[in-house]
Enzyme design. Sequence first.
Site, PDB file in Angstrom:
ATOM      1  N   THR A 178     -58.980  98.920 -48.989  1.00 40.50           N
ATOM      2  CA  THR A 178     -58.333  97.508 -49.088  1.00 40.50           C
ATOM      3  C   THR A 178     -58.679  96.617 -49.929  1.00 40.50           C
ATOM      4  O   THR A 178     -58.501  96.627 -51.042  1.00 40.50           O
ATOM      5  CB  THR A 178     -57.976  97.080 -47.622  1.00 40.50           C
ATOM      6  OG1 THR A 178     -59.241  96.992 -47.048  1.00 40.50           O
ATOM      7  CG2 THR A 178     -57.124  97.894 -46.663  1.00 40.50           C
ATOM      8  N   LYS A 180     -64.498 102.936 -45.653  1.00 43.92           N
ATOM      9  CA  LYS A 180     -63.936 101.904 -46.243  1.00 43.92           C
ATOM     10  C   LYS A 180     -64.212 100.600 -45.154  1.00 43.92           C
ATOM     11  O   LYS A 180     -64.646 100.950 -44.023  1.00 43.92           O
ATOM     12  CB  LYS A 180     -62.301 102.157 -46.333  1.00 43.92           C
ATOM     13  CG  LYS A 180     -61.469 101.914 -45.090  1.00 43.92           C
ATOM     14  CD  LYS A 180     -61.102 100.905 -44.635  1.00 43.92           C
ATOM     15  CE  LYS A 180     -60.902  99.714 -45.684  1.00 43.92           C
ATOM     16  NZ  LYS A 180     -60.316  98.326 -44.880  1.00 43.92           N
ATOM     17  N   THR A 232     -61.158  96.417 -40.581  1.00 47.62           N
ATOM     18  CA  THR A 232     -61.133  97.863 -40.198  1.00 47.62           C
ATOM     19  C   THR A 232     -62.032  98.540 -41.018  1.00 47.62           C
ATOM     20  O   THR A 232     -62.114  98.763 -42.121  1.00 47.62           O
ATOM     21  CB  THR A 232     -59.894  98.413 -40.413  1.00 47.62           C
ATOM     22  OG1 THR A 232     -58.984  97.794 -39.580  1.00 47.62           O
ATOM     23  CG2 THR A 232     -59.723  99.966 -39.980  1.00 47.62           C
ATOM     24  N   GLU A 286     -67.136  91.163 -48.259  1.00 43.12           N
ATOM     25  CA  GLU A 286     -66.425  90.074 -49.117  1.00 43.12           C
ATOM     26  C   GLU A 286     -67.143  88.811 -49.137  1.00 43.12           C
ATOM     27  O   GLU A 286     -67.693  88.122 -48.377  1.00 43.12           O
ATOM     28  CB  GLU A 286     -65.129  89.810 -48.314  1.00 43.12           C
ATOM     29  CG  GLU A 286     -64.201  90.863 -48.085  1.00 43.12           C
ATOM     30  CD  GLU A 286     -63.009  90.688 -46.944  1.00 43.12           C
ATOM     31  OE1 GLU A 286     -63.173  89.724 -46.266  1.00 43.12           O
ATOM     32  OE2 GLU A 286     -62.143  91.287 -47.252  1.00 43.12           O
ATOM     33  N   ASN A 337     -60.889  85.075 -46.869  1.00 39.43           N
ATOM     34  CA  ASN A 337     -60.398  85.239 -45.421  1.00 39.43           C
ATOM     35  C   ASN A 337     -59.625  83.946 -45.040  1.00 39.43           C
ATOM     36  O   ASN A 337     -58.629  83.958 -44.002  1.00 39.43           O
ATOM     37  CB  ASN A 337     -61.371  85.187 -44.395  1.00 39.43           C
ATOM     38  CG  ASN A 337     -62.316  86.541 -44.455  1.00 39.43           C
ATOM     39  OD1 ASN A 337     -61.541  87.517 -44.482  1.00 39.43           O
ATOM     40  ND2 ASN A 337     -63.599  86.357 -44.970  1.00 39.43           N
ATOM     41  N   SER A 342     -54.888  89.089 -42.825  1.00 37.11           N
ATOM     42  CA  SER A 342     -55.149  90.317 -42.328  1.00 37.11           C
ATOM     43  C   SER A 342     -54.722  90.659 -40.738  1.00 37.11           C
ATOM     44  O   SER A 342     -54.650  89.705 -39.869  1.00 37.11           O
ATOM     45  CB  SER A 342     -56.488  90.863 -42.250  1.00 37.11           C
ATOM     46  OG  SER A 342     -57.198  90.034 -41.524  1.00 37.11           O
TER      47      SER A 342
END
Lengths: 384, 384
Positions: free
Chosen positions: B146, B169, B180, B260, B379, B384
Amino acid sequence: MSVTAARGFQAAGVAAGIKASGRRDLALVRNVGPSRVAAGVFTSNRFKAAPVVWSIDALAGGELDAVVLNSGGANACTGADGLADARDTATVTASVLDSSPDRIAVCSTGLIGVRLPMDAVVSGVKAAAAELSEAGATAAAEAIMTTDTVSKQAAAASEAGWSVGGMAKGAGMLAPALATMLVVLTTDADLTAEQADAALRAATRVTFDRTDSDGCMSTNDTVILLASGASGVAPDAEEFTAALTHVCASLARQLLADAEGASHDIAVTVVNAATEDDALDVARAVTRSNLFKTAIFGNDPNWGRVLASAGTSRATFDPEQVSVSFNGVKVFDRGGLGEDRSLVDLTPREVVVEIDLAAGPEQATVWTNDLTYDYVKENAEYSS
Amino acid sequence: MSVTAARGFQAAGVAAGIKASGRRDLALVRNVGPSRVAAGVFTSNRFKAAPVVWSIDALAGGELDAVVLNSGGANACTGADGLADARDTATVTASVLDSSPDRIAVCSTGLIGVRLPMDAVVSGVKAAAAELSEAGATAAAEAIMTTDTVSKQAAAASEAGWSVGGMAKGAGMLAPALATMLVVLTTDADLTAEQADAALRAATRVTFDRTDSDGCMSTNDTVILLASGASGVAPDAEEFTAALTHVCASLARQLLADAEGASHDIAVTVVNAATEDDALDVARAVTRSNLFKTAIFGNDPNWGRVLASAGTSRATFDPEQVSVSFNGVKVFDRGGLGEDRSLVDLTPREVVVEIDLAAGPEQATVWTNDLTYDYVKENAEYSS
């Protein structure tokens, strides 16, 4: 007014030279009686700063003559030397106020792990004592500021003839928090030590204890209530607790509104919980989610992040029955999609997230703020 | 190689049109046997996504023929419709692989609260099944990305003749995390369902379960182990668990390295704890502190924030005996100031914080990363 809104109190705030900036950094709040009842609540952190260790002992007797507070240094994680510094601060304060050290509470805020410049503290205490007056409340509130951008003060009065006042410092980083929340509350109501303690615990439980800016718990957090009895009125316990709670709630809101880098004040209210503890558990899980808090910064009514946080709680609820609203728009309705998220306007600073657990009659609210670039910037650059 | 490093497996990854970007978004991993033993661990979040609910049921029998995974949509908080979509995905996969739906695990990742485009899923499953081969492992690993910037693959081989492979992932937001973490592990070792389950739980307990990017727990996290028995070798349990742990540790490190916005990978190791749980409790408290994580972003060896976090733990220790080191420099030594913090160099990406509780023989490490502007940016902007 704040800490001198109630009769029987004097305050002062001076620039003692503890802060490199030369700003006010030492405050005194004195109870001139006739009563000297006091109560306190403190950080539950196991690394308690020296002034916290000192003040817990001082409060064992249920009475205090004064509180001495400094900014510019937390006197935390400073070992036996730091404890000696806290004792010396109380001793010099007692000396100039004709009191005894064990009737003086000490509060410090600022950098962890640095000794206080005791020469500056001692001369500051003497200067502050010389300036004590009913007019000194604002100077005292200013002297305890660190990264605060404004001083925090509040007061309430009863028709029965007594008042409650208070001052606070803290700029986000509250859980209560690492950058330290210091609060001094005063009242001229006539209270026993037990009444003062019960009212203070009841008031802080639903205000400061439910204010969670960033989940980090300070080594120095202190809330002290001083009661002078100068009104001559023994208050109704329920009315007094309500007034004290009102002042604490106002100060807690002022702390959050000045939270470092925040752009939204967020109330997370959990309703229809089986127990108040369940409601609190879910609300705390949501208010500690960085993903939720960054979403609010981005004006995104991200109910998925609310549910994902709530799902880590052990509270009693059926995930299929839960609903979530942002500012009154029910975007998740009993386990399924609700109104369109585009109907939610998150541009105002105030955000209310309501989570309906459909599991009982209880509720609770926890207040927090969003997670922003400026929070990261301030806390990456400021060494506390 | 990754999931096809072990014999008895085929994989494929295709662009099914689930992602708007047109990138690969649907993966298949098929076990061609002779054995079809399988085990899984899943998010403990109470808001479990539909594919998680489906896969937990599918694994009840201890065998799976294949795992079908999609990115571009989490199929979480989608109610009965979402569960029907997960079932339909398993059904079409079983149909093209000549299996039965209850032998197909389903994994999804992407936005919460949005239905999957089932037409695209169905055609994607058919396209992927047509491409299944030992050469398809990298395409499969790419199809589950993602916000990942790179695919994550790992493998290990035993001299006894069996291998372990895996793909993962997840781009930060791990606890295991909201965005996730999906992991598929394969082995050609010959295992019983009980052996597979025991090894998987042992391996994930000390790897993925101790990787905490931001404290947020996903609705979709899934780790599945498939065992084909194609090597014909029943492995030594201890050696197999060690190899599986090695592969999981490698994948966990790859997840954190791609977290991230992160600029530092941080290992928080707690040593000399009374129990392993105590060590974990302290390490988790520190790795969840935003103040600690912003300090590392600022290259600040802020031991005060480490202590303040540790002080919220209930682990057995005497605060006066605790020591803290940053990258080998003991800045806090048995309750007092240690070496000068200016000796600590935090410019490398790898940071090791060691906390010595002086309370016993146990230890544990939790891995995390720093809290940065870019974390907030990603974020706040990514829903999400």
